[in-house]
Design an enzyme around this catalytic site. Sequence first.
Site, PDB file in Angstrom:
ATOM      1  N   GLU A 132      -9.868   2.822  -5.204  1.00  0.00           N
ATOM      2  CA  GLU A 132      -9.550   4.219  -4.915  1.00  0.00           C
ATOM      3  C   GLU A 132      -8.426   4.804  -5.800  1.00  0.00           C
ATOM      4  OE1 GLU A 132     -10.775   4.487  -0.259  1.00  0.00           O
ATOM      5  OE2 GLU A 132      -8.851   3.526  -0.650  1.00  0.00           O
TER       6      GLU A 132
ATOM      7  N   TYR B 137     -15.874  -4.263   8.386  1.00  0.00           N
ATOM      8  CA  TYR B 137     -14.649  -3.471   8.495  1.00  0.00           C
ATOM      9  C   TYR B 137     -14.220  -3.392   9.960  1.00  0.00           C
ATOM     10  CZ  TYR B 137     -13.403  -2.187   3.782  1.00  0.00           C
ATOM     11  OH  TYR B 137     -12.926  -2.235   2.498  1.00  0.00           O
TER      12      TYR B 137
ATOM     13  N   ASP C  12       0.873  -1.185   0.000  1.00  0.00           N
ATOM     14  CA  ASP C  12       0.000   0.000   0.000  1.00  0.00           C
ATOM     15  C   ASP C  12       0.903   1.225   0.000  1.00  0.00           C
ATOM     16  OD1 ASP C  12      -2.357   1.721   0.433  1.00  0.00           O
ATOM     17  OD2 ASP C  12      -3.334  -0.160   0.962  1.00  0.00           O
TER      18      ASP C  12
ATOM     19  N   HIS D 153      -2.797   3.349  -4.681  1.00  0.00           N
ATOM     20  CA  HIS D 153      -2.187   2.959  -3.398  1.00  0.00           C
ATOM     21  C   HIS D 153      -0.740   2.530  -3.623  1.00  0.00           C
ATOM     22  CE1 HIS D 153      -5.601   3.458  -0.733  1.00  0.00           C
ATOM     23  NE2 HIS D 153      -6.387   2.878  -1.626  1.00  0.00           N
TER      24      HIS D 153
ATOM     25  N   GLU E 136      -4.328   1.436   9.733  1.00  0.00           N
ATOM     26  CA  GLU E 136      -3.799   2.800   9.910  1.00  0.00           C
ATOM     27  C   GLU E 136      -3.551   3.161  11.378  1.00  0.00           C
ATOM     28  OE1 GLU E 136      -6.147   2.035   7.727  1.00  0.00           O
ATOM     29  OE2 GLU E 136      -5.980   3.262   5.920  1.00  0.00           O
TER      30      GLU E 136
HETATM   31  C1  ACM Z   1     -10.749  -0.429   0.573  1.00  0.00           C
HETATM   32  O1  ACM Z   1     -11.228  -0.398   1.725  1.00  0.00           O
HETATM   33  N1  ACM Z   1     -10.161   0.639   0.058  1.00  0.00           N
HETATM   34  C2  ACM Z   1     -10.812  -1.641  -0.237  1.00  0.00           C
END
Ligand code: ACM
Length: 503
Positions: A297, A393, A170, A233, A444
């Site tokens: 993204e 998540y 990433d 990313h 993160e």
């Molecule tokens: C993601 O959460 N950007 C796959």
Amino acid sequence: MKAYTIIPKPRSIQYKQGNFKCTGIPQINVSAFQQEADVFIKQIQNTFGGQAFSETTDGITLMKADNSFGDIHKAESYRLEILSGGIRLGAQTQTGAFRGLQTLRQLFLSGYQNGELSIPCGIIEDFPRFSWRGLMLDCSRYFYSVEFIKKLLDALSLQHISIFHWHLTDDQGWRLPVKQYPLLTEIGSRRNEHRLWGSVTGGFYTEEEIRDIVSYAAQRHIEVVPEVDLPGHASSILAAYPGLGCTGGPYRVEDRYGVFEDVLCAGNDGIFPLFEAIFDTLAELFPSKYVHIGGDEVRFNRWKECPRCNKRFTELGLDNYAQMQSWITVRLAQMLRDRGRITIGWDEVLENTGKFPLPENVVVMSWRAQQGGAHAVSIGRRTIMSPQNEGCYLDYRHIDTPEEIGRLGIGTIFKGYYMNPITPQMSKDEASLVMGGQANLWSEVIYAGKIAEYMIFPRICGIAEALWSDEKTKDIEDFSKRLAVHQDRLDRLELLQYRGAIQ
Ligand code: ACM
Ligand code: ZN
């Protein structure tokens, strides 16, 4: 009242008179499934110590399922008979045997006290609803040790998790050694760490460590699916090889979080030898037939301003810059097909396809909601559901209070438990394209393995049940009672867990 309190809830339990009792953990007689028995014994010894196994009894028999075990036809099914005279586990496959042993491991974790084992008698018959029951761990934002990942795999296997999705790259760090591109790890694996003023953090996995993890997972019947996030990313790639960006840099391995403008230059033919080298490496190190290419993204602003990207845009005769991502996705999927691998991408790969439709065998991982997955199956593509708004998540906070660790949103245990990868609108044919689902832990703000444990447990238990058990028997009261017992089992594995409200 007898109760096994197993998570995920088995398909069928029939309780019998009496208890199976033993001083110590009973010996295992193996007429099949020696490897699975060996892993189970190691797991039990890790928890209870090497002396736990009784010298005298011969209480557990593992066997290939025969007709006496009835209709065991599914790849992961098992039948576990716990009777006062002994325990018999039958399965048709090694995976089925391992799943059955993990159910037994749960019963040992709750039934073994002060050197004595006591488990109510009964017969459990079990098989999963979906084959893809995953956890994704982001090892880029923070780097986790091989030891931690192994501990996690042992803990995940307890709830029959079948997939470890390993997010290896990433913006904030590159963790995969690629021989032809040594700077990816030399430069791309390290970044500034503001949390500890002025220090540097990072790391990467050696080939040997990767093989070790893959084999450790395989012994636990968990498939490791690697992800290399392309073409966005990509700050860690750009820091190492600035020529692969549109502006030429300078770039740095990102020490901020978010979505960044700089991505790989779609007009630079140099990105393709890089992809080939990455995929050669993945094909060599990972036996899984799936490779995840990310694709989430991606920002297109640099492409709009880049002469090389504009040349590509004109040559390809595109309508908008986003379609260049689809052109790249098609190339990536072809490269992986050449290596006998199936591509998985985040749900953005469904968009802006234009002249470059998503190749037929590409699997869509639906994260922004379930709509992506629903769209994928409507055009005949397979999908894996991991919707951020449905409890999948695990970087989200457990409940809505500022005291909790996490970011962006709330994902309660309850939400994950009620996640259903099949939406009400899907036809039967569409539903058959849903491979299952998974939970994702983005890291993160998860700077240590202990914090990762807290984010994963016990939420993964609800998600495991959503993916394994019969959806028609969902019952939050029953689940929460079982969870209370199960969390004591997880304590015995020395996992840091969240213990607050479940909804
Ligand atoms: C993601 O959460 N950007 C796959
Ligand atoms: Zn460019």
